[in-house]
Design a protein around this motif. Sequence first.
Motif, PDB file in Angstrom:
ATOM      1  N   GLN A 189      41.794  33.785  29.707  1.00  0.00           N
ATOM      2  CA  GLN A 189      42.114  33.222  31.014  1.00  0.00           C
ATOM      3  C   GLN A 189      41.792  34.233  32.096  1.00  0.00           C
ATOM      4  N   LEU A 190      41.245  33.742  33.180  1.00  0.00           N
ATOM      5  CA  LEU A 190      40.932  34.599  34.307  1.00  0.00           C
ATOM      6  C   LEU A 190      41.543  34.019  35.558  1.00  0.00           C
ATOM      7  N   LEU A 191      42.020  34.909  36.424  1.00  0.00           N
ATOM      8  CA  LEU A 191      42.512  34.482  37.724  1.00  0.00           C
ATOM      9  C   LEU A 191      41.589  35.055  38.781  1.00  0.00           C
ATOM     10  N   GLU A 192      41.080  34.210  39.626  1.00  0.00           N
ATOM     11  CA  GLU A 192      40.231  34.670  40.716  1.00  0.00           C
ATOM     12  C   GLU A 192      40.969  34.504  42.033  1.00  0.00           C
ATOM     13  N   GLN A 193      40.977  35.561  42.820  1.00  0.00           N
ATOM     14  CA  GLN A 193      41.612  35.489  44.123  1.00  0.00           C
ATOM     15  C   GLN A 193      40.553  35.614  45.214  1.00  0.00           C
ATOM     16  N   SER A 194      40.775  34.890  46.297  1.00  0.00           N
ATOM     17  CA  SER A 194      39.863  34.982  47.431  1.00  0.00           C
ATOM     18  C   SER A 194      40.646  34.841  48.733  1.00  0.00           C
ATOM     19  N   PRO A 195      40.208  35.498  49.796  1.00  0.00           N
ATOM     20  CA  PRO A 195      39.133  36.491  49.772  1.00  0.00           C
ATOM     21  C   PRO A 195      39.624  37.798  49.154  1.00  0.00           C
ATOM     22  N   GLN A 196      38.688  38.709  48.901  1.00  0.00           N
ATOM     23  CA  GLN A 196      39.081  40.021  48.386  1.00  0.00           C
ATOM     24  C   GLN A 196      39.705  40.870  49.477  1.00  0.00           C
ATOM     25  N   PHE A 197      39.143  40.788  50.672  1.00  0.00           N
ATOM     26  CA  PHE A 197      39.624  41.567  51.805  1.00  0.00           C
ATOM     27  C   PHE A 197      39.786  40.648  53.008  1.00  0.00           C
ATOM     28  N   LEU A 198      40.772  40.945  53.826  1.00  0.00           N
ATOM     29  CA  LEU A 198      41.014  40.156  55.017  1.00  0.00           C
ATOM     30  C   LEU A 198      41.610  41.068  56.077  1.00  0.00           C
ATOM     31  N   SER A 199      40.945  41.096  57.244  1.00  0.00           N
ATOM     32  CA  SER A 199      41.464  41.887  58.349  1.00  0.00           C
ATOM     33  C   SER A 199      41.622  40.956  59.543  1.00  0.00           C
ATOM     34  N   ASN A 241      46.954  33.161  61.787  1.00  0.00           N
ATOM     35  CA  ASN A 241      47.351  32.566  60.513  1.00  0.00           C
ATOM     36  C   ASN A 241      46.290  32.858  59.466  1.00  0.00           C
ATOM     37  N   LEU A 242      46.690  32.841  58.198  1.00  0.00           N
ATOM     38  CA  LEU A 242      45.721  33.089  57.135  1.00  0.00           C
ATOM     39  C   LEU A 242      46.166  32.405  55.852  1.00  0.00           C
ATOM     40  N   THR A 243      45.185  32.175  54.980  1.00  0.00           N
ATOM     41  CA  THR A 243      45.486  31.607  53.667  1.00  0.00           C
ATOM     42  C   THR A 243      44.695  32.376  52.616  1.00  0.00           C
ATOM     43  N   VAL A 244      45.351  32.723  51.540  1.00  0.00           N
ATOM     44  CA  VAL A 244      44.677  33.333  50.398  1.00  0.00           C
ATOM     45  C   VAL A 244      44.857  32.420  49.199  1.00  0.00           C
ATOM     46  N   TYR A 245      43.892  32.520  48.280  1.00  0.00           N
ATOM     47  CA  TYR A 245      43.824  31.560  47.183  1.00  0.00           C
ATOM     48  C   TYR A 245      43.813  32.245  45.823  1.00  0.00           C
ATOM     49  N   CYS A 246      44.333  31.528  44.846  1.00  0.00           N
ATOM     50  CA  CYS A 246      44.355  32.008  43.469  1.00  0.00           C
ATOM     51  C   CYS A 246      43.920  30.842  42.594  1.00  0.00           C
ATOM     52  N   ASN A 247      42.851  31.027  41.839  1.00  0.00           N
ATOM     53  CA  ASN A 247      42.293  29.934  41.043  1.00  0.00           C
ATOM     54  C   ASN A 247      42.076  30.349  39.594  1.00  0.00           C
ATOM     55  N   SER A 248      42.245  29.370  38.716  1.00  0.00           N
ATOM     56  CA  SER A 248      42.030  29.608  37.293  1.00  0.00           C
ATOM     57  C   SER A 248      41.314  28.406  36.681  1.00  0.00           C
ATOM     58  N   SER A 249      40.603  28.644  35.610  1.00  0.00           N
ATOM     59  CA  SER A 249      39.972  27.535  34.886  1.00  0.00           C
ATOM     60  C   SER A 249      40.955  26.916  33.890  1.00  0.00           C
ATOM     61  N   SER A 250      42.089  27.579  33.683  1.00  0.00           N
ATOM     62  CA  SER A 250      43.104  27.095  32.750  1.00  0.00           C
ATOM     63  C   SER A 250      44.339  26.641  33.510  1.00  0.00           C
ATOM     64  N   TYR A 259      51.495  38.268  30.978  1.00  0.00           N
ATOM     65  CA  TYR A 259      51.059  37.838  32.297  1.00  0.00           C
ATOM     66  C   TYR A 259      49.643  38.317  32.553  1.00  0.00           C
ATOM     67  N   ILE A 260      48.861  37.436  33.174  1.00  0.00           N
ATOM     68  CA  ILE A 260      47.516  37.775  33.635  1.00  0.00           C
ATOM     69  C   ILE A 260      47.577  37.888  35.147  1.00  0.00           C
ATOM     70  N   PHE A 261      47.056  38.991  35.675  1.00  0.00           N
ATOM     71  CA  PHE A 261      47.058  39.191  37.114  1.00  0.00           C
ATOM     72  C   PHE A 261      45.682  38.911  37.689  1.00  0.00           C
ATOM     73  N   GLY A 262      45.691  38.407  38.917  1.00  0.00           N
ATOM     74  CA  GLY A 262      44.444  38.250  39.647  1.00  0.00           C
ATOM     75  C   GLY A 262      43.977  39.586  40.197  1.00  0.00           C
TER      76      GLY A 262
END
Lengths: 117, 112
Positions: free
Chosen positions: B2-12, B18-27, B100-103
Amino acid sequence: NAGVTQTPKFRVLKTGQSMTLLCAQDMNHEYMYWYRQDPGMGLRLIHYSVGEGTTAKGEVPDGYNVSRLKKQNFLLGLESAAPSQTSVYFCASRPLQARGGRAHEQFFGPGTRLTVL
Amino acid sequence: TQLLEQSPQFLSIQEGENLTVYCNSSSVFSSLQWYRQEPGEGPVLLVTVVTGGEVKKLKRLTFQFGDARKDSSLHITAAQPGDTGLYLCAGTFSRGTYKYIFGTGTRLKVLA
């Protein structure tokens, strides 16, 4: 309560040297974990323990060994350090059950910064 | 694996945005946690979500778990410099598990 403590905070090793990182928790938690954190890679699980006397492999166990002889302590050993093991190491603990919506909460120590030359 | 992908990697961003960050998995996640980590410290739990479609609020932070339990988002309203840090999602993929798997994390910087 001190929470989760890690010893040492910093260490520099030469390739081939050995060392032990100590993690201690005073919260009577059942589960304990060792992670490494590298730039751009988040936290990766090395080994974990679900109780005194038990250990299991995580995602990246090669080159590391662990022991949990006492419930409150979880030791991480490097038998022959390699430059690829340069990282920040975090220990965490988790109770068997959590209350108040804090399920799965892991409590982390402050980390050990290890450099292998 | 299982992999967790987070986006974006950097945000300034500027204070007040306001801002939104995301965490996605194929599982499918069994549970998902969001942590914040400040420099030189270990991560600290912000929230756990376990039910598809669940929304939790923590002051100016809103956490949402996708209906299919494969993704999650963290929205911060009116960001403040104190929100600066590394935001990590972590998940479990089967009930009763303790691994636990971390992004990979989103590094947020809020400028005053």
